[in-house]
Scaffold this active site. Sequence first.
Site, PDB file in Angstrom:
ATOM      1  N   LYS A  22      13.167  20.220   6.787  1.00 54.13           N
ATOM      2  CA  LYS A  22      13.326  21.012   7.857  1.00 54.13           C
ATOM      3  C   LYS A  22      12.942  22.627   7.651  1.00 54.13           C
ATOM      4  CE  LYS A  22      15.785  21.034  11.674  1.00 54.13           C
ATOM      5  NZ  LYS A  22      17.239  22.172  11.304  1.00 54.13           N
ATOM      6  N   ASP A 314      24.871  19.680   7.646  1.00 51.19           N
ATOM      7  CA  ASP A 314      24.156  19.184   8.776  1.00 51.19           C
ATOM      8  C   ASP A 314      24.382  17.666   9.147  1.00 51.19           C
ATOM      9  OD1 ASP A 314      22.873  21.930   9.397  1.00 51.19           O
ATOM     10  OD2 ASP A 314      21.432  20.920   8.844  1.00 51.19           O
TER      11      ASP A 314
HETATM   12  C1  S3P Z   1      19.540  26.187   7.783  1.00 46.59           C
HETATM   13  C2  S3P Z   1      20.710  26.241   7.360  1.00 46.59           C
HETATM   14  C3  S3P Z   1      21.797  26.625   7.654  1.00 46.59           C
HETATM   15  C4  S3P Z   1      21.928  24.549   8.418  1.00 46.59           C
HETATM   16  C5  S3P Z   1      20.504  24.642   9.594  1.00 46.59           C
HETATM   17  C6  S3P Z   1      19.391  25.676   8.482  1.00 46.59           C
HETATM   18  C7  S3P Z   1      18.307  26.261   7.317  1.00 46.59           C
HETATM   19  O1  S3P Z   1      23.095  26.475   8.933  1.00 46.59           O
HETATM   20  O2  S3P Z   1      23.014  23.877   9.006  1.00 46.59           O
HETATM   21  O3  S3P Z   1      20.234  23.393  10.270  1.00 46.59           O
HETATM   22  O4  S3P Z   1      17.577  25.810   6.761  1.00 46.59           O
HETATM   23  O5  S3P Z   1      18.679  27.974   6.856  1.00 46.59           O
HETATM   24  P1  S3P Z   1      23.702  27.919   8.715  1.00 46.59           P
HETATM   25  O6  S3P Z   1      23.042  28.671   7.600  1.00 46.59           O
HETATM   26  O7  S3P Z   1      23.623  29.223   9.595  1.00 46.59           O
HETATM   27  O8  S3P Z   1      24.431  27.462   7.946  1.00 46.59           O
END
Ligand code: S3P
Length: 433
Positions: A22, A314
């Site tokens: 993702k 996550d």
């Molecule tokens: C993500 C970073 C994470 C993660 C999110 C996706 C990203 O969040 O929890 O599902 O794609 O950069 P944070 O950077 O807020 O920790």
Amino acid sequence: MSRYFVHPGGQLKGRFPVPGDKSISHRAIILGALAEGVTEIEGLLEGADVLATIAAFRAMGVGIEGPDNGHLRIQGVGLHGLRAPAAPLDCGNSGTAMRLLAGVLAGQAFPSTLIGDASLQRRPMGRVLNPLRAMGAEITAREGRAPLHIHGEPLHGINYALPVASAQVKSAVLLAGLYADGQTCVTEPAPTRDHSERMLQGFGYQVERQGPRACLRSGGQLRGQSLQVPGDISSAAFFLLGASIAPGSDLTLEGVGINPTRTGIIEILTRMGARIDLTALREVGGEPVADIRVRYAPLQGVVIPPRLVPLAIDEFPALFIAAACAKGQTVVTGAEELRVKESDRIAVMASGLRAMGITVEERADGAVIHGSPLLGGRINSHGDHRIAMAFAMAALVARSDIEILDCANVATSFPNFPVLAHQSGLLLAVVGA
Ligand code: S3P
């Protein structure tokens, strides 16, 4: 409202790829849209979060064909080719879409508004607004929450020390840095996923990386690319959990991204006694990838070192279930960020586990989970995709049926989870639209 009914028992068997990552899918669309020339993406995640990012760039005049079976073709407009959207850009449930788009939009010469669903409107946006405002952006938001009204202003580069370990904030600042006068640097307090830095380099943009610091200068160009998105380790995590806890399981997950900033789940499960083997190590789209074989093994409770938290951020819904199935207690600390994800994942996991007979001591920054047999029960996922998938896997070892409420958002990250889970041996049925 869609619900899962999962019968107890079963084991997971088989071999299959998990859907595209993702985080990498969002970034490929963003950089493809801002690049010169065509970008062709294979293996894109066709989840609702990623579709929101595609829709946002279409609304800003970017020609995008697909997605069709993981393939997306983007006619890049260059860094300065976006057009003002006619309506607010809807990020749905996606924090990544909102925070990364805020970085891009802060550098545009037109005003824009970012909106999201009820969960996204509760999540803190001050963490991106602060550095973007420090760069000169004018953004209005009520109490640091969406909707965000962004007025394009000339930006200037900054040296930003992130107060929280957040790849989304790091990425937002670097994306704004593409438009800022001079040099923009971010320093992170602990390593977080580095897909933005890698992909910017993959699109031919120079990023200087030294330890916890990443810097770039404006004035460069992104060049359209052909790239393959690796499988999402955060989706694989539910199958790593399920196969680890269900006796007789033996699964191979193909083509999973194993970027070292994402593999906390493997390290933590392995410390708990899980039997996980990586084979066919290779590189895909500038990212390390492997096939992951996981077989049942009895798990032991562990103290999770805080340094592993951002590397598994996550995966805590899955890890809480693993902890409930382990012998002894598991201690999670330094994980206060879990409270501001799609739901408050500490509170929601604790209450779900308690409904299944598990003792959980909730702490401000984590929990102590006491492993013991799991009963069945009715779980409210609070619309959080990862909570729903984690509790679905718990059924493999539960004593009676598990009903999980509010599961529609599984489609944000893993639309074919129910099908893949069922095919590999989970006794899951989806009820309702
Ligand atoms: C993500 C970073 C994470 C993660 C999110 C996706 C990203 O969040 O929890 O599902 O794609 O950069 P944070 O950077 O807020 O920790």
